[in-house]
Design a protein around this motif. Structure first.
Motif, short mmCIF file in Angstrom:
data_model
loop_
_atom_site.label_atom_id
_atom_site.label_comp_id
_atom_site.label_asym_id
_atom_site.label_seq_id
_atom_site.Cartn_x
_atom_site.Cartn_y
_atom_site.Cartn_z
N LEU A 98 0.81 -1.22 0.00
CA LEU A 98 0.00 0.00 0.00
C LEU A 98 0.84 1.27 0.00
CD1 LEU A 98 -2.77 -0.79 2.63
CD2 LEU A 98 -3.00 -0.69 0.14
N ILE A 147 -0.19 5.23 0.85
CA ILE A 147 -1.32 5.96 1.44
C ILE A 147 -0.92 7.42 1.64
CG2 ILE A 147 -2.84 6.13 3.46
CD1 ILE A 147 -2.27 3.15 3.97
N ASN A 150 -5.87 10.79 6.42
CA ASN A 150 -6.11 9.43 5.94
C ASN A 150 -5.05 8.46 6.45
OD1 ASN A 150 -7.56 7.58 4.18
ND2 ASN A 150 -5.90 7.78 2.69
N PHE A 188 -5.76 5.39 9.11
CA PHE A 188 -5.28 4.04 8.84
C PHE A 188 -4.40 3.52 9.98
CE2 PHE A 188 -1.75 1.44 7.23
CZ PHE A 188 -2.42 0.39 6.63
N LYS A 197 -3.91 0.53 14.30
CA LYS A 197 -2.71 -0.32 14.32
C LYS A 197 -1.73 0.12 15.40
CE LYS A 197 -3.52 -1.36 9.47
NZ LYS A 197 -4.89 -0.78 9.45
N GLU A 213 -16.82 2.53 16.02
CA GLU A 213 -16.98 3.40 14.85
C GLU A 213 -17.27 4.86 15.23
OE1 GLU A 213 -20.37 2.78 12.21
OE2 GLU A 213 -19.12 3.29 10.47
N ASN A 267 -11.59 11.29 13.18
CA ASN A 267 -11.30 11.75 11.82
C ASN A 267 -11.87 13.15 11.58
OD1 ASN A 267 -10.24 11.28 9.15
ND2 ASN A 267 -12.34 10.87 8.45
#
Lengths: 244, 244
Positions: B72, B74, B79, B83, B87, B95, B102
């Protein structure tokens, strides 16, 4: 896609602006939504209602557009679309596709922001008429450098994919937003657009293809689609366009 | 959090800029990353390498910063952080929290963009020295209207939560970014910041608390932390600050 969810969109009622990127997603998906500020006050709508809802939200938006769904209040256009994309089946399921969709959407937002600043280079608190000399300077760099740079970038992104869709092999919210962006730039900067269009064959085809999607075509022909105007994000001031 | 993943960050090697928001997340999490453009060309680094990787990516970034991990690529700071957040365990699992994170991160990005445009109101293709009169006008509206409006918004967001964390009840990448934003604004606009600080008790405490997190404090005291300078996103030009 459950039809019992009530989606409320809050945005300025007289312009396409940033809210239009969200409207297009709902319209293309055929999912009902309430465009709250466009209702009358007696129907529970209007701008004052919008601003009250905004200030009272537990997760306060900095500015419209924002979405209310259940207990959630969600702002920032790209964030709203990243949230809605899966629910409206307007983005592929896998994480790499969603990350790429969000990346492109944020770049669309950056270009839209720069288009806005051509008519408001000094302050959003002043009228365009009070910042015209600066607007001419900023827009010259926009139509000659920035707009070509961004649009050629999106053209390459499209050409490196399947040539028809910006994300994967199906129409996504990013394609709908790209349609909106291209249409809006063609409205605001027709000369700059005409100069660039021959170099953007994939993007131009995408714009035309999206416009013909049945639900979107119906929307674009309806009274729900507000016309472009000089109160919005994308304004047609001939003096800011490319000169001959 | 598997330590066998190789994270490569690509950003301009001589400024904090937008890349710093990503660096802070890795540093606070204690997760190794390669800051590729800061390596020498003989080590596979440098700016030319960065630009070549950027142009060749299947999912081309419009601009640095971008991240490479596995297959990937990114881009777009918010963003990248959306992502990485899960991690690096720098955002809650649910959510609603991730959407809120965000949303705040994108609003931080908007304020950072407006801070940038105080020194580049006309064109990123021109030097600051070539747009100084316009920069003074734009920055006047920034320090008097926009910066207070944004910062009071973040102060309210913090006060409506647990008072210590912008998202949920744990330190998130948004808190790290808020630290960076406040530190940078204090560097670039010390007078405007001093005027506002008494109205921002929660934000000021958050900034100081984040700076004392052990891994972050170690980073901030290391040579890896680049100093602020007048090539970056946040620049200290006294003539653009609030006047006495």
């Amino acid at each position: 896609m459950s039809s019992d969810v009530r989606y409320e969109l809050y945005y300025w009622p007289s312009i396409q602006g940033r809210g239009e990127f969200v409207r297009l997603a709902f319209e293309d998906a055929g999912v009902p939504y309430v465009d709250v500020a466009r209702l009358s006050e007696s129907e529970g709508g209007g701008v004052r209602t919008m601003l009250r809802v905004m200030k009272d939200a537990a997760h306060e938006p900095f500015a419209p557009p924002f979405l209310r769904v259940g207990e959630l209040t969600i702002a920032q256009t790209a964030n709203i679309l990243a949230f809605l994309g899966p629910k409206l089946e307007l983005v592929p399921d896998d994480e790499p596709s969603r990350v790429w969709a969000n990346q492109l959407q944020l770049t669309i937002a950056d270009l839209a922001g720069e288009a806005h600043d051509t008519h408001h280079p000094i302050s959003v608190g002043l009228y365009y008429e009070d910042q015209k000399p600066e607007a001419r300077k900023r827009s010259e760099s926009f139509v000659k450098e920035r707009m070509p740079k961004y649009l050629k970038y999106f053209e390459r992104a499209l050409a490196r994919g399947d040539g028809e869709h910006l994300v994967g092999r199906q129409t996504s919210y990013v394609d709908l937003s790209a349609f909106q962006l291209l249409t809006a730039l063609g409205y605001a900067f027709p000369k700059a657009w005409a100069r660039l269009e021959p170099e953007l064959p994939h993007l131009t085809r995408l714009r035309d293809r999206v416009a013909q999607r049945p639900r979107l075509a119906a929307y674009l022909g309806s009274a729900r689609r507000l016309p472009f105007n000089e109160d919005g994000l994308f304004r047609h001031y001939p003096e800011l366009d490319l000169s001959d």
